[in-house]
Write an enzyme that holds these catalytic residues in place. Structure first.
Site, mmCIF file in Angstrom:
data_model
loop_
_atom_site.group_PDB
_atom_site.id
_atom_site.type_symbol
_atom_site.label_atom_id
_atom_site.label_comp_id
_atom_site.label_asym_id
_atom_site.label_seq_id
_atom_site.Cartn_x
_atom_site.Cartn_y
_atom_site.Cartn_z
ATOM 1 N N HIS A 78 0.722 -1.380 -0.230
ATOM 2 C CA HIS A 78 0.001 0.425 -0.088
ATOM 3 C C HIS A 78 1.204 1.227 -0.142
ATOM 4 C CE1 HIS A 78 0.779 1.964 4.266
ATOM 5 N NE2 HIS A 78 -0.158 0.863 4.473
ATOM 6 N N ASP A 80 -0.479 4.528 0.249
ATOM 7 C CA ASP A 80 -0.993 6.053 0.946
ATOM 8 C C ASP A 80 0.133 5.831 2.333
ATOM 9 O OD1 ASP A 80 -2.541 3.236 1.576
ATOM 10 O OD2 ASP A 80 -3.946 4.379 2.400
ATOM 11 N N ASP A 111 6.268 2.429 5.937
ATOM 12 C CA ASP A 111 4.799 1.918 5.806
ATOM 13 C C ASP A 111 4.136 3.176 5.097
ATOM 14 O OD1 ASP A 111 2.357 1.245 6.985
ATOM 15 O OD2 ASP A 111 1.741 2.972 8.532
ATOM 16 N N GLU A 146 -5.659 1.932 1.784
ATOM 17 C CA GLU A 146 -5.378 1.408 2.721
ATOM 18 C C GLU A 146 -5.858 1.757 4.515
ATOM 19 O OE1 GLU A 146 -3.535 -1.658 6.230
ATOM 20 O OE2 GLU A 146 -2.453 0.379 5.492
ATOM 21 N N HIS A 410 2.975 5.700 11.666
ATOM 22 C CA HIS A 410 3.137 6.558 11.727
ATOM 23 C C HIS A 410 2.962 7.192 12.927
ATOM 24 C CE1 HIS A 410 -1.163 3.533 11.078
ATOM 25 N NE2 HIS A 410 -0.399 4.214 10.019
#
Length: 437
Positions: A78, A80, A111, A146, A410
């Site tokens: 992913h 995004d 990530d 995602e 994150h």
């Protein structure tokens, strides 16, 4: 017979290309539903390195193929990201990023844009060295949305694009390990009705916030209580016990389920009135043996929910936000638990590819080694991935191996390591041959 040294040398030779590619991706914000610049950068790189086919589907996923066989081995990343949060917590510009001899910093490098970089160059190595088995083609996909709704992209790819791979490698960060599963999750909403009145005489009304306070204590008990016979609200730990769960072995591998309150909302005529509604969002992580039905029923059965009867509604959220292309693909916010068996052909093939290249321990940058090598080579994720759709909903075998670290996801000052990009590209290149033996 694979020449592992040749594969390692090829991957190492592309380190600078991979670093430049990753930095080009993260220079643009790419939050969920705004990934257009990321997708275009990836499509251009795929074409540059010689993919046989590259296209962007109506949802906005970029898909590239190496080879022309009928059977598909897929690598999912992913592309995004989440937002940057409080910029004061960053020591560098999250979109400009930084690079030194061993690291790359920037939003999305762990990530999980590093995964698409290693996948693209892993496929290039396969083509360079003739490692695509006869009858197969390699699919590398950069997926969207995602972070908003795990697996939505693969529901679209499978059901609307009509693509069903033989198996999928998730390139989410794995701290140098091989991951064969994860807990599932779902997003639950609890709504409570009340009756407003003037705050000077609260007894004339029915305060929805007070009702919700009772319910929240019972929800907290689910997360914190034990499962002894005398415990009224048995904790979620009960699913690790064969007495309550026939799937307890895999539940112990993935870990117990959890529940936490993540949001709270209310309505009230004013600050001097009794609240006439209160709602909360619950983040529910599920282990083996738990389903969306069982999780909703568990909340509905709580003593406080039963006490307030028809004034309480327990439901599951739906997701209907458009992608950056404007495509709306509505789905319930349920993301099933999954795990591929430890003796599955795909698990064994990935372990063989890794150990043939790097031995039986996790490797990585010096600062990561102690933490990584304290863990087994084959393990599981803490967080959720697109595997919830690939294997959880659709039964397509899925296995995880990806550059970067879960703890970077994150977080401010997100970084990844060049060594991880190289390691993953090499393992991706060796995997199809090991699988096809």
């Amino acid at each position: 017979m694979l020449d592992f040294n040749k594969i390692k040398d090829a991957a190492q030779g592309y380190e600078k290309d991979m670093t430049a590619f990753l930095r080009a991706i993260v220079k643009n914000p790419g939050e969920s539903c705004d990934e257009k610049a990321h997708i275009e950068t990836i499509a251009a790189e795929m074409r540059k390195v010689g993919f046989d086919e590259v296209f962007i589907d109506p949802q906005g996923n970029v898909i590239g193929y190496m080879g022309t066989g009928e059977k598909i081995i897929a690598y999912d990343a992913h592309i995004d990201t989440v937002g940057i949060g409080n910029l004061d917590n960053w020591t560098f510009d999250p979109y400009e990023g930084y690079e030194n001899e061993t690291e790359i910093g920037g939003r999305g490098v762990s990530d999980q844009c590093g995964g698409i970089v290693s996948s693209v160059y892993g496929a290039k190595i396969m083509k360079d060295l003739g490692l695509i088995p006869e009858g197969f083609k390699i699919m590398v996909v950069g997926t969207v949305q995602e972070e908003d709704c795990d697996g939505l992209c693969w529901q679209y790819i499978i059901n609307e694009d009509g693509i069903r791979p033989e198996f999928v490698v998730s390139t989410e960060p794995t701290d140098g390990g091989i991951y064969r599963g994860q807990r599932g999750r779902m997003e639950i909403r609890v709504d409570v009705k009340g009756v407003s009145c003037h705050g000077s005489a609260p007894e004339r009304g029915d305060n929805a916030i007070y009702k919700m306070a009772d319910i929240l204590q019972d929800i907290r008990a689910l997360n914190e209580n034990d499962a002894e016979d005398g415990t009224e609200i048995k904790g979620l730990v009960k699913m690790l016990d064969p007495k309550y769960n026939k799937d307890w072995k895999e539940a112990r591998f993935l870990g117990r389920g959890t529940v936490t309150t993540s949001q709270i909302f209310y309505t009230s005529p004013s600050r001097c009135a009794v609240a006439d509604s209160c709602s909360v969002s619950l983040d529910r992580r599920m282990t083996f043996g738990e389903t969306w039905e069982s999780c909703l029923d568990e909340i509905r059965a709580l003593p406080s929910v039963q006490k307030y009867g028809d004034d309480v509604k327990v439901s599951m959220y739906n997701y209907d936000r458009p992608s950056y292309t404007g495509c709306v693909y509505e789905i319930e916010c349920y993301f099933p638990t999954w795990a591929i068996p430890e003796d599955h052909k795909v698990t064994k093939a990935l372990e063989a590819a890794y150990t043939g290249l790097y031995g039986d321990k996790r490797i990585g940058a010096e600062e990561t080694l102690a933490m990584r090598q304290a863990r087994p080579l084959t393990d599981k994720w803490t967080f959720s991935t697109n595997g919830v759709s690939i294997m959880g909903r659709n039964g397509i075998p899925c296995i995880g191996f990806g550059p970067g670290a879960e703890a970077q996801a994150h977080a401010p000052n997100e970084k990844t390591w060049k060594q991880d990009l190289v390691t993953c590209a090499a393992v991706y290149a060796a995997l199809p041959t090991e699988y096809s033996k």
